[in-house]
Motif scaffolding. Structure first.
Motif, mmCIF file in Angstrom:
data_model
loop_
_atom_site.group_PDB
_atom_site.id
_atom_site.type_symbol
_atom_site.label_atom_id
_atom_site.label_comp_id
_atom_site.label_asym_id
_atom_site.label_seq_id
_atom_site.Cartn_x
_atom_site.Cartn_y
_atom_site.Cartn_z
ATOM 1 N N ASP A 1 0.860 -1.182 0.000
ATOM 2 C CA ASP A 1 0.000 0.000 0.000
ATOM 3 C C ASP A 1 0.897 1.232 0.000
ATOM 4 N N THR A 2 0.797 2.027 -1.040
ATOM 5 C CA THR A 2 1.685 3.198 -1.127
ATOM 6 C C THR A 2 0.983 4.444 -0.600
ATOM 7 N N PRO A 3 1.754 5.455 -0.206
ATOM 8 C CA PRO A 3 1.144 6.771 0.022
ATOM 9 C C PRO A 3 0.428 7.235 -1.247
ATOM 10 N N ALA B 1 0.332 8.974 -3.971
ATOM 11 C CA ALA B 1 1.259 9.730 -4.813
ATOM 12 C C ALA B 1 1.550 8.913 -6.068
ATOM 13 N N GLU B 2 0.920 9.287 -7.177
ATOM 14 C CA GLU B 2 1.027 8.453 -8.379
ATOM 15 C C GLU B 2 2.407 8.513 -9.012
ATOM 16 N N LEU C 1 5.090 8.689 -7.394
ATOM 17 C CA LEU C 1 5.856 7.750 -6.570
ATOM 18 C C LEU C 1 5.575 6.311 -6.969
#
Lengths: 329, 370
Positions: A55-57, A59-60, A62
């Motif tokens: 699960d990423t922050p 921020a696409e 990123l």
């Protein structure tokens, strides 16, 4: 063999390949506990753990950039972008880095990554959720662009995309995610990433499409069959690199061609296919190649999206023009 | 004042650490770290900076005489690259912008590769196998877009339970971009082994660093993301090396990412296509020359370690000869095959593009521009 919707076939392909290859990871926004906004990654967190289901922050840039970093180290990241309009921040990363690292290091670094995203409209979604991005990516060198049209092909093409040593943008037909089911065997067999599929054989006209528009194209072919017109339907599936051989062979047989795309008309894959037909297939054509497409407008919001997205009647209208010019003998 | 509200929580108050051992005159201002008490180590750092400066001078000369394309000089910033090159481990990964040639050299990049690159030949970024640089990233011209790649690389290290570190460097201008913030913020979310190095050379082409941020320092941008942040004198190779070594050790030992601001000065134009006289005063540049990293280490070596004029002459002769040798190797490099523009595009060129490759091969080489 399970009867699966397209989104379930995506999920199956991810789970299948993650089980087979410990280097495969998935990353994106809300893909862990939530299972992805369309549920493409449901169950993966429990099966493979939070290290591999990332699960990423929010921020696409990123997400794309991280996939690039991971892939240079031999990890095989499958990044999810929630909606097509949110792919735009990734464009910089894909065109300036993912597609170039192999070339600009003369093979020292490479980016075996996949970026998956839903593509196209028709689900009454909010603004920036319904764009068709294939034109944007298909004109980038060093990339593959894949648009599956049914569950079985989505499964096999996604396996191929993950195993491919170069970056693949995998644009999934949003409105077909749960539109119909199909038997899908979890056999681990990838489909080719450089070949069109002959969806059904025919002799009077070639209908060419990909992604969600394949559904309407198949319905149009059904309608034509009722009228005694035999349409050969080609699912392009991989838009880059484009397999013109299959399309040219079909047009050599039928002498007529209509291309159906949801993306805006100008400079899209339909134009590229039509140009190739003009260059290499002109002498087998009985009539001009016609295009059915989205309009050169901003993708409308939900109330107007059906005025934008091509449908069976718009496909049939162009087909009839072709037969007016070159009637069936 | 919100602070009077009992619900207000103070989460941080910050001071920006600043490390300097050698001042502009080369006087020792703080007890030196162990490595900097070793004369041989100091001479090696001095030698590296001198070699790179001579190379840099030669590269500019090549450009001025039409033998090289646009080149970004590292004049005045030799200490930062040297510190990077001396602190990263062989199996760490360096993700550069494009100006830290000393780091590339120390990690095994032959400097003729740098000339090849600026001369318009992709082979310049084909860093040699068997050297630490083979795992490093190529130069990155689009500003800041390379920085978040470090997050992915570091995540791969963590996934594989390797104690490797990635260092990404950028300039002060790059800190204005979202890519920079997405990278530093997410690196701390996963507590990844990354060092972000901002080489603050005061100028992003024509804009001074005061036009990139209203904050007092770039280092403090770390704090909102929960990272460690500090400054060092980027013209003091001892300070930069020490601060980077601590940040790398912090990353390697599970302490997470750091943001280091190395305060330096770009003595040359942004590139050979730039004319810095349009936007900054000669007085400012003259004053900056007084803070030059090579000058101060020389003063220290002379005062403390018996560096003689004969040593200096011998080193400068060696550096000049070396730069000449590099230039000759670059100029003698036969041009790449025309087919090369296709040969690393994909792992295997799709059959659809073979005719294009055939066409270029059949047409034969057309030369090209420097």
């Amino acid at each position: 063999m399970a009867n699966l919707a397209l989104i379930e076939a995506i999920n199956l392909a991810l789970a299948s390949e993650m089980a087979r290859d410990p280097d495969v990871v998935v990353l994106g926004e809300d893909i862990g506990r939530n299972g992805g906004v369309f549920r493409a990654t449901v169950g993966l967190l429990d099966k493979f753990g939070a290290d591999r289901v990332i699960d990423t922050p929010l921020a696409e840039t990123l997400v794309a950039a991280m996939a690039i970093g991971l892939s240079t180290q031999g990890i095989k990241p499958v990044a999810e972008i929630q909606f097509s309009g949110f792919l735009y921040p990734c464009v910089d990363q894909v065109v300036n880095h993912a597609t170039r690292y192999r070339n600009r290091t003369r093979g020292r670094l490479s980016c075996p990554l996949v970026i998956r995203a839903p593509n196209g409209g028709g689900i009454h979604a909010p603004e920036h959720h319904s764009e068709s991005l294939e034109t944007t990516f298909a004109q980038m060198p060093g990339i593959r662009v894949v648009c599956p049209s049914n569950p079985a092909r989505a499964y096999g093409l996604l396996l191929a995309a993950i195993r491919d040593p170069d970056p693949v943008v995998f644009l999934e037909p949003t409105r077909c995610y749960r539109l119909f089911k199909q038997p899908v065997e979890d056999n681990g067999e990838a489909l080719p990433l450089d070949t069109c599929f002959i969806d059904r054989e025919g002799s009077d006209i070639t209908l060419v499409s990909w992604g969600a528009m394949m559904h309407d194209t198949r319905l149009a072919a059904d309608k034509l069959a009722e009228e005694g017109i035999s349409a050969e339907v080609i699912d392009v599936a991989t838009l880059k690199p484009l397999d013109m051989d299959t399309i040219l062979a079909s047009v050599a047989k039928t002498g007529r061609c209509v291309i159906v795309q949801e993306a805006p008309r100008a400079y899209g894959p339909a134009s590229e296919i039509a140009a190739n037909l003009a260059e290499h297939g002109l002498l087998s054509l009985f009539a001009p190649v016609l295009r059915v497409s989205g309009y050169d407008t901003v993708m409308p919001l939900a109330k107007q999206e059906l005025n934008y997205i091509p449908d069976v009647s718009r496909i049939l209208r162009e087909v009839r023009k072709v037969f007016e010019i070159a009637p069936k003998a | 004042m919100t602070s009077e509200n009992p619900a207000t929580t103070q989460v941080a108050a910050f001071a920006i650490g600043y490390t300097q051992y050698l001042d502009a005159e080369g006087h020792v201002r703080a007890p030196l770290p162990a490595f900097a008490r070793d004369a041989a180590a100091l001479r090696e750092m001095y030698r590296t900076m001198t070699m790179v400066r001579a190379f840099d001078r030669k590269a500019v000369a090549l450009q001025r005489t039409g033998q090289l394309g646009t080149y970004a000089a590292c004049l005045g910033q030799e200490a930062v690259g040297t510190a990077i090159g001396l602190t990263l481990r062989h199996d760490d990964v360096y993700i550069p912008a494009y100006r830290e040639y000393a780091a590339n050299m120390l990690r095994g990049v032959p400097l003729q590769n740098v000339l090849l690159y600026w001369g318009g030949d992709e082979r310049g970024m084909q860093f040699p196998e068997g050297t630490p640089s083979h795992n490093d990233f190529p130069f990155s011209v689009p500003i800041a877009t390379h920085i978040p790649h470090a997050v992915g690389v570091a995540y791969a290290f963590k996934l594989r339970k390797q104690d490797r570190v990635v260092l990404a460097s950028c300039g002060d201008g790059a800190t204005s971009k979202g890519d920079f913030y997405e990278a530093i913020s997410s690196a701390k979310v996963w507590n990844l082994p990354v060092v972000f190095l901002v080489s603050n050379n005061q100028w992003a082409i024509s804009l001074p660093s005061s036009r990139q941020t209203g904050a007092q320092t770039f280092a403090q941008k770390a704090f909102a993301g929960g990272l460690h942040g500090e400054q060092c004198d980027g013209n003091d190779v001892i300070a930069t090396r020490e601060v980077l070594a601590r940040a790398i050790e912090r990353a390697r030992s599970g302490g997470g990412p750091s943001l280091i601001e190395a305060v330096t000065y770009r003595l040359h134009d942004h590139t050979t296509a730039d004319d810095a006289r349009r936007y900054r005063s000669e007085d400012e540049v003259k004053a900056a020359w007084e803070r030059c990293p090579i000058k101060r280490l020389k003063a220290h070596l002379v005062a403390q370690h018996g560096w003689s004029e004969a040593d200096e002459v011998a080193l400068n002769d060696e550096a000049t000869a070396n730069a000449e040798k590099i230039a000759q190797a670059f100029l003698a490099m036969p041009p790449d095959q025309p087919s090369a523009i296709f040969d690393s595009l994909y792992a295997k060129l799709p059959r659809q593009y073979e005719w294009q490759r055939d066409e270029v091969v059949a047409a034969g080489p057309k030369g090209g521009h420097h």
